[in-house]
Design a protein around this motif. Sequence first.
Motif, short mmCIF file in Angstrom:
data_model
loop_
_atom_site.label_atom_id
_atom_site.label_comp_id
_atom_site.label_asym_id
_atom_site.label_seq_id
_atom_site.Cartn_x
_atom_site.Cartn_y
_atom_site.Cartn_z
N ARG A 46 66.28 16.22 62.19
CA ARG A 46 67.08 15.57 63.43
C ARG A 46 66.40 14.14 63.89
N PRO A 47 67.08 13.23 64.40
CA PRO A 47 66.69 11.97 64.66
C PRO A 47 65.52 11.80 65.90
N ASP A 48 65.87 12.93 66.75
CA ASP A 48 65.06 13.01 67.87
C ASP A 48 63.73 13.84 67.81
N LYS A 49 63.32 14.25 66.53
CA LYS A 49 62.42 15.30 66.64
C LYS A 49 61.14 14.67 65.72
N PRO A 50 60.27 13.88 66.44
CA PRO A 50 59.12 13.25 65.67
C PRO A 50 58.29 14.05 64.75
N GLY A 51 58.08 13.59 63.64
CA GLY A 51 57.31 14.27 62.45
C GLY A 51 58.17 15.13 61.59
N GLU A 52 59.53 15.48 61.90
CA GLU A 52 60.51 16.18 61.10
C GLU A 52 60.76 15.95 59.86
N GLU A 53 60.93 14.38 59.74
CA GLU A 53 61.31 13.90 58.71
C GLU A 53 60.28 14.20 57.34
N GLY A 54 59.04 14.19 57.85
CA GLY A 54 57.99 14.61 56.90
C GLY A 54 58.04 15.85 56.47
N LYS A 55 58.33 16.72 57.50
CA LYS A 55 58.34 18.26 56.99
C LYS A 55 59.54 18.57 56.10
N VAL A 56 60.82 17.72 56.52
CA VAL A 56 61.87 18.00 55.59
C VAL A 56 61.56 17.44 54.01
N ILE A 71 60.97 24.05 41.81
CA ILE A 71 61.30 25.58 41.67
C ILE A 71 61.54 25.85 40.31
N LYS A 72 60.65 26.72 39.90
CA LYS A 72 61.25 27.35 38.29
C LYS A 72 61.06 29.08 38.60
N GLY A 73 61.87 29.54 37.39
CA GLY A 73 61.45 31.05 37.19
C GLY A 73 63.23 31.79 37.43
N PHE A 74 63.99 30.67 37.51
CA PHE A 74 65.54 31.18 37.71
C PHE A 74 66.64 30.61 36.29
N LYS A 75 67.55 30.95 36.33
CA LYS A 75 68.22 30.63 35.03
C LYS A 75 68.59 29.19 35.26
N ALA A 76 68.90 28.69 36.30
CA ALA A 76 69.17 27.30 36.60
C ALA A 76 68.81 27.04 37.94
N LEU A 77 68.47 25.88 38.39
CA LEU A 77 68.25 25.27 39.81
C LEU A 77 69.17 24.21 40.27
N HIS A 78 69.86 24.49 41.33
CA HIS A 78 70.80 23.43 41.80
C HIS A 78 70.38 23.21 43.25
N TYR A 79 70.21 22.07 43.62
CA TYR A 79 69.81 21.68 44.97
C TYR A 79 70.68 20.45 45.50
N THR A 80 70.88 20.81 46.88
CA THR A 80 71.85 19.72 47.53
C THR A 80 70.99 19.39 48.93
N PHE A 81 70.84 18.05 48.90
CA PHE A 81 69.93 17.57 50.46
C PHE A 81 70.90 16.60 51.12
N SER A 82 70.73 17.30 52.31
CA SER A 82 71.85 16.43 53.17
C SER A 82 71.15 15.07 53.74
N ASP A 83 71.85 13.96 54.10
CA ASP A 83 71.24 12.95 54.37
C ASP A 83 71.19 13.13 56.12
N LYS A 84 72.25 13.77 56.72
CA LYS A 84 72.02 13.81 58.26
C LYS A 84 72.00 15.39 58.47
#
Length: 301
Positions: free
Chosen positions: A43-53, A63-76
Amino acid sequence: MNLAPIVIFAFNRLDVLKHLVESLKANVEAAESNLFVFVDGPRPDKPGEEGKVRAVREYVKGIKGFKALHYTFSDKNKGLARSVIEGTTKVVNEYGKVIVVEDDLFLSKSFLLFMNQMLNLYECDDRVMQVSGFGTKLNNLSDYPYDAYLNERAHSWSWGTWKDRWATIDWNVSDFDILKADKNRQREFCKRGSDLFSMLRKYMEGKNNSWYIRFEYSMFKQRRYTVCPIRSLVRNDGFIAEATHCNVYNRYKINFEECHEGDFNVPERLQPVEHIMREAVKYWSIRYRIYGKIRTYFNKM
């Protein structure tokens, strides 16, 4: 067994996400399951959150240990409701069914066995809208022979569903004005929990953006059920001292089953049991909700 893909919706809490993933990997079915992780944007109004995300995203990539890993990161920042609806729709449309977990849960070693067994068994049972690994503490079960029961209330602390059931949900709640004018229908809806109509009204007034209440309302209209385990296979750790909600009293009591021996004993066609369904929703009664608010008030003090 035909294993359903697993979906995790994550955001900015790295420690709880790690805790969840480790409990998932303790399930033997994990190694043959596809894992999808959706991480919302800061969230743009939350200082420090970008680093946590950013830290969450770096962990997810490894992440390992699964048949396949798929990830999606939202810009907003989409918010949880939009993330859940869009992400679940994408996966369930491709695979036909899905298992969804929140990032602050701890799962039994038998969680994936239960979820997949129930999703396979009740796929053709149109009475069932959802399967959940979570279940509240139940009493007076001495004459009940099965490891699962039908519940009138949906759960958001772990759930699974099928493409055809997911497609029936009216996310716009197009008949809300009819419900709003019908007190008898409101009372019937609130038999599944005294909070439900007020939660839906707040969504329609723009005061919350819950995907869950719209799912629950669609389930109510269709007279469908959730299949839940007699002993919960999910523990919500969002209330422990290290977690975000540590100052909120957890009124939802469970009997947690760390590991179930063998397959779960369930019939091909479960029947609703009135006293069990009443017991299953008691923590959403007015009495329990008021008590929870009082305990939360003193916790915050």
